[in-house]
Design an enzyme around this catalytic site. Structure first.
Site, short mmCIF file in Angstrom:
data_model
loop_
_atom_site.label_atom_id
_atom_site.label_comp_id
_atom_site.label_asym_id
_atom_site.label_seq_id
_atom_site.Cartn_x
_atom_site.Cartn_y
_atom_site.Cartn_z
N GLY A 235 71.67 70.77 84.76
CA GLY A 235 71.50 72.27 84.56
C GLY A 235 70.13 72.56 84.18
O GLY A 235 69.10 72.23 85.26
N ARG A 264 81.46 72.81 81.08
CA ARG A 264 81.92 72.17 79.98
C ARG A 264 82.08 70.48 80.59
O ARG A 264 82.23 69.89 79.73
CB ARG A 264 83.25 72.84 79.80
CG ARG A 264 83.13 73.97 78.91
CD ARG A 264 84.62 74.38 78.30
NE ARG A 264 84.28 75.40 77.34
CZ ARG A 264 85.28 75.78 76.50
NH1 ARG A 264 86.68 75.19 76.57
NH2 ARG A 264 85.27 76.75 75.60
N VAL A 265 82.37 70.43 81.81
CA VAL A 265 82.41 68.91 82.33
C VAL A 265 81.64 68.54 83.19
O VAL A 265 81.64 69.36 84.18
CB VAL A 265 83.89 68.67 82.77
CG1 VAL A 265 84.15 67.27 83.10
CG2 VAL A 265 85.01 69.20 81.61
N ASP A 326 78.77 71.24 71.11
CA ASP A 326 78.52 70.45 72.28
C ASP A 326 79.50 69.27 72.16
O ASP A 326 79.87 68.60 71.14
CB ASP A 326 77.03 69.76 72.07
CG ASP A 326 76.30 69.45 73.36
OD1 ASP A 326 77.29 68.56 73.95
OD2 ASP A 326 75.21 69.41 73.53
N ILE A 327 79.99 68.62 73.61
CA ILE A 327 80.83 67.73 73.73
C ILE A 327 80.46 66.70 74.34
O ILE A 327 80.18 65.37 73.86
CB ILE A 327 82.17 68.41 74.38
CG1 ILE A 327 82.98 69.47 73.51
CG2 ILE A 327 83.49 67.06 74.61
CD1 ILE A 327 83.42 69.14 72.22
N LYS A 338 75.39 53.29 70.11
CA LYS A 338 76.31 51.97 69.85
C LYS A 338 75.57 50.85 70.66
O LYS A 338 75.64 49.60 70.30
CB LYS A 338 77.64 52.08 70.39
CG LYS A 338 78.65 51.04 70.43
CD LYS A 338 80.03 51.36 70.83
CE LYS A 338 80.81 50.27 70.95
NZ LYS A 338 82.12 50.19 70.94
N HIS A 478 62.06 71.05 30.82
CA HIS A 478 62.69 69.96 30.84
C HIS A 478 64.34 70.42 31.40
O HIS A 478 65.42 70.16 30.84
CB HIS A 478 63.01 69.13 29.63
CG HIS A 478 61.55 68.38 29.47
ND1 HIS A 478 60.87 67.73 30.43
CD2 HIS A 478 61.03 68.08 28.21
CE1 HIS A 478 59.82 67.25 29.73
NE2 HIS A 478 59.94 67.46 28.49
N ARG A 712 84.25 80.78 28.93
CA ARG A 712 83.42 80.09 28.36
C ARG A 712 82.42 79.51 29.57
O ARG A 712 82.69 79.81 30.73
CB ARG A 712 83.96 78.62 27.65
CG ARG A 712 84.54 77.84 28.86
CD ARG A 712 84.92 76.48 28.16
NE ARG A 712 85.20 75.43 29.23
CZ ARG A 712 85.73 74.29 29.10
NH1 ARG A 712 86.55 74.19 27.84
NH2 ARG A 712 86.08 73.38 29.94
#
Length: 716
Positions: A235, A264-265, A326-327, A338, A478, A712
């Site tokens: 792209g 997308r693919v 994003d895929i 990995k 404090h 409270r």
């Protein structure tokens, strides 16, 4: 095809030399052995060479006692033989720098173990096998690599593993490793001869580049291209690289499949992920790649669709937000991370320089850097997914406390230390709904904030947000309020806050909800303050405050903006996490007058002032105030009557006619008696004790007014 002319250098029997000779004969390996050189006169490899009519040279201490003479003889011999490549096949000596420089990236070595774990001085012959066995590793192997100035530190070409069998000795393991050495060395020479491994540049590397943030990407791509790395892209990234005149292939040329479904693919393909995930040291993996005609991808440079930037845009539609999830990017990043031992993965443009520098200096990216880059990827993708989940919870109005919880924050700054100097610390901010919080403040003066500064300022801001209209100043020490004042202007409010406790405010934090003028700044400069934070400063007031070298000056324009109800209050426990909605309410319904005397309108206003402050006092919390100025604060006591007595005792002003707020109910009437004896005229408290009537009766006894809030505000 021109045959590769090599010089084989050996120190021993020359079994690797024999493997090359056999491959030339049996496999028609396109290699010609120009000569064999040994540093040992009795090396059997010299006899092997002569047997096959290969020129054999002994260049060692016996023939050339002087080191400089040996170096010159070696250099002249190699030059005379006109070799393309030097092959170290069991050569147990360090090559002179002159030789390495002259044949840079044209010297390869076969090492009898997997590097970088088992390499360097002393890791040769049986010594390396003994080290592998002693370590308890289940695998050893062999490595071919280019030779540089270090010992076994050059760029790895191929690796192949060998299982370490139970009961292995150095001798038995060496026999199996040697067989792998022969195969790996021949494969390496075959691939060099067939241009699959580039002499002078290592293997033909490929980089896949697809980035949303184009910062520095053209320069990075140019540097990679100049190093002989093939570029693949998609792209807009491909367009940017092409327009810069840099050769680049479209991903479809690699996958042989067009982008589809509106983009997308495009990268979700076995050719892409096979090239990334293949373990280079696995013969099985590499064989499968060869059978499937898949080439490795060695660099993955990706950053993700701008989901955060998209959802933070005003009026963004849900469909646009979803389209910016994003895929393919996270999938490729996780694959590369990995397999970080073999793949360099870069998600952050700030790392481009580091990668290029190390490639230029070392010819490769060291493992430690690859590990750091992989870790950054997993941290980023986890953050990315958590942002998406957080957005969907918010958009769909779903349960904010799911069965599994992943929180994500973005780093604002590292801190010098935590609560104490021996504790490390950092400051992070939430991704969404941070307007009006400390993480959005701009520091105008002073040294960087500390952990305790941030904690204290945060408490001051939270309390200040209770006062939207009147000029108000909150002083904190404090993390607890030590003085709060509201007045007709900011100077008046500061004077009230200061006068409440002139001792505790020293070295404290001051937060204001109106612009600081010169007169107020001059008054502030009379004492030492750690921090002044306000929505704005007059120019002369800021210059006045800047004369205090150690004063930190912060600007937070939206300091009065109420805290978002989407924000959470989080406390860490040992082994767990407590999380709750922020305490965003002040009252539950109307005040209920429970005593015979009903408080006056003025008393109601004062009670509400005290109640707002008390909401932010540490429990057990008691606040005494008069004329919209705190007089005494009793905080953090284990007994409510002690907190009451402390607030009375602490007051610098007479408490007659003042009001008192309690963050929780009075369990006994003793606190009411102490307040009455101090001249307190009215009390605000939640109510709800089984002793409520006793408490009310005690108040009636002294003619005090009391109202219940029904809510409270414990602050632990």
């Amino acid at each position: 095809m021109q045959r590769l002319r090599i010089a084989v250098m050996v120190s021993g029997g020359g079994s690797n030399l024999q493997a090359i000779i056999d491959a030339i004969s049996g496999k028609d390996l396109p290699v010609e052995i120009a000569c064999v050189i040994s540093n040992r006169k009795d090396a059997f490899a010299l006899q092997r060479a002569k047997k096959f009519d290969i020129e054999a040279y002994y260049i060692g201490m016996g023939s050339h006692p002087d080191a400089s003479e040996r170096e010159l003889a070696l250099f002249e011999t190699l030059a005379a033989e006109n070799v393309d490549l030097i092959v170290l096949a069991g050569y147990l000596a360090i090559l002179p720098k002159r030789i390495i420089d002259a044949y840079r990236k044209r010297i390869i070595n076969i090492h009898p173990a997997l590097i970088p774990k088992y390499c360097g001085p002393g890791f040769y012959g049986h010594h390396v096998h003994e080290a592998v066995i002693a370590s308890g590793d289940t695998h050893s192997g062999a490595t071919t690599h280019f030779v540089d100035e270090g010992v076994d530190t050059g760029e790895i070409i191929y690796q192949s593993s060998v299982a370490v069998a139970e009961g292995d000795t150095a001798e038995t393991l060496s026999h199996r490793v040697l067989r792998i050495e022969h195969e790996l060395l021949v494969k390496t020479l075959e691939d060099i001869a067939n241009d699959r491994v580039k002499i002078g540049g290592g293997m033909q590397k490929r980089a896949l580049i697809s980035v949303s943030d184009k910062t520095g990407i053209v320069e990075f791509a140019q540097a990679l291209h100049e190093m002989g790395i093939e570029l693949i892209s998609t792209g807009g990234t491909e367009k940017s690289i092409k327009e810069a005149g840099i050769p680049v292939k479209n991903i479809s040329e690699i996958t042989h499949f067009p982008e589809c479904l509106d983009g997308r693919v495009k990268t979700l393909h076995p050719v892409v992920h096979g090239g990334i995930l293949a373990i280079r040291s696995s013969p099985d993996h590499m064989k499968q790649l060869e059978e499937l005609s898949i080439s490795t991808i060695d660099y993955v440079i990706i950053n993700l669709y701008p989901f955060k930037e998209t959802v933070l845009k005003p009026g963004v539609h849900f469909e646009e937000a979803v389209e910016n999830i994003d895929i393919g990017g996270p999938t490729m990043l996780r694959s590369a991370a990995k397999n970080h031992a073999d793949v360099v993965v870069v998600i952050d443009p700030s790392d481009y320089t580091r990668v290029i520098t190390e490639l230029k200096e070392h010819g490769e990216v060291p493992y430690e850097t690859k590990f750091d880059l992989a870790l950054k990827v997993f941290q980023h993708t986890a953050h990315y997914d958590a942002m998406i989940a957080s957005y969907l919870v918010k958009h769909g109005n779903r349960n904010p406390y799911p069965e599994t919880l992943t929180l994500t924050y973005e780093k604002v700054q590292g801190l010098r230390y935590g609560e104490n100097p021996h504790q490390n610390a950092a400051f992070y901010k939430e991704v969404f709904d941070t307007k009006g919080t400390l993480s959005e403040a701009v520091q105008l003066h002073g040294k960087e904030l500390s952990y305790n500064n941030i904690n204290d300022v945060n408490g001051a801001i939270a309390l200040l947000k209770e006062f939207e209209d009147k000029a108000t100043v909150v002083a904190v020490k404090h993390s607890s309020p030590c003085g709060v004042g509201s007045g007709f202007d900011i100077y008046h409010a500061y004077t009230k806050a200061y006068d409440c406790d002139p001792v505790s405010i020293f070295g404290g934090i001051v937060a204001a909800n109106k612009k600081i003028d010169l007169r107020t700044a001059q008054r502030m400069n009379e004492i030492f303050l750690e921090i002044v934070i306000a929505p704005d400063f007059d120019a002369d007031a800021l210059e006045c405050l800047k004369t205090k070298k150690n004063l930190r000056v912060l600007q937070l324009k939206d300091i009065k903006l109420p805290a978002s109800t989407l924000q959470k209050d989080v406390k860490k426990t040992l082994g767990g996490l407590l999380i709750q909605d922020i305490d965003s309410k002040l009252l539950e319904g109307e005040l209920v007058s429970v005593t015979e005397r009903i408080p006056t309108k003025k008393e109601i206003e004062e009670l509400m002032f005290a109640w707002k402050v008390c909401k932010h006092a540490k429990s057990n919390g008691i606040v005494i105030s008069k004329d919209h100025q705190t007089l005494g604060l009793g905080q953090g006591q284990v007994s409510r009557v002690w907190a009451t007595e402390n607030a009375i005792r602490q007051s610098n002003f007479p408490t007659k006619g003042a009001v008192l707020a309690s963050d929780a109910f009075f369990p006994f009437a003793d606190g009411i008696k102490a307040a009455a004896e101090a001249g307190i005229s009215a009390i605000i408290q939640p109510g709800g004790s089984v002793k409520d009537q006793d408490v009310i009766d005690e108040a009636n006894k002294y003619g005090m007014a009391m109202v219940f809030t029904g809510m409270r505000h414990f602050k632990h």
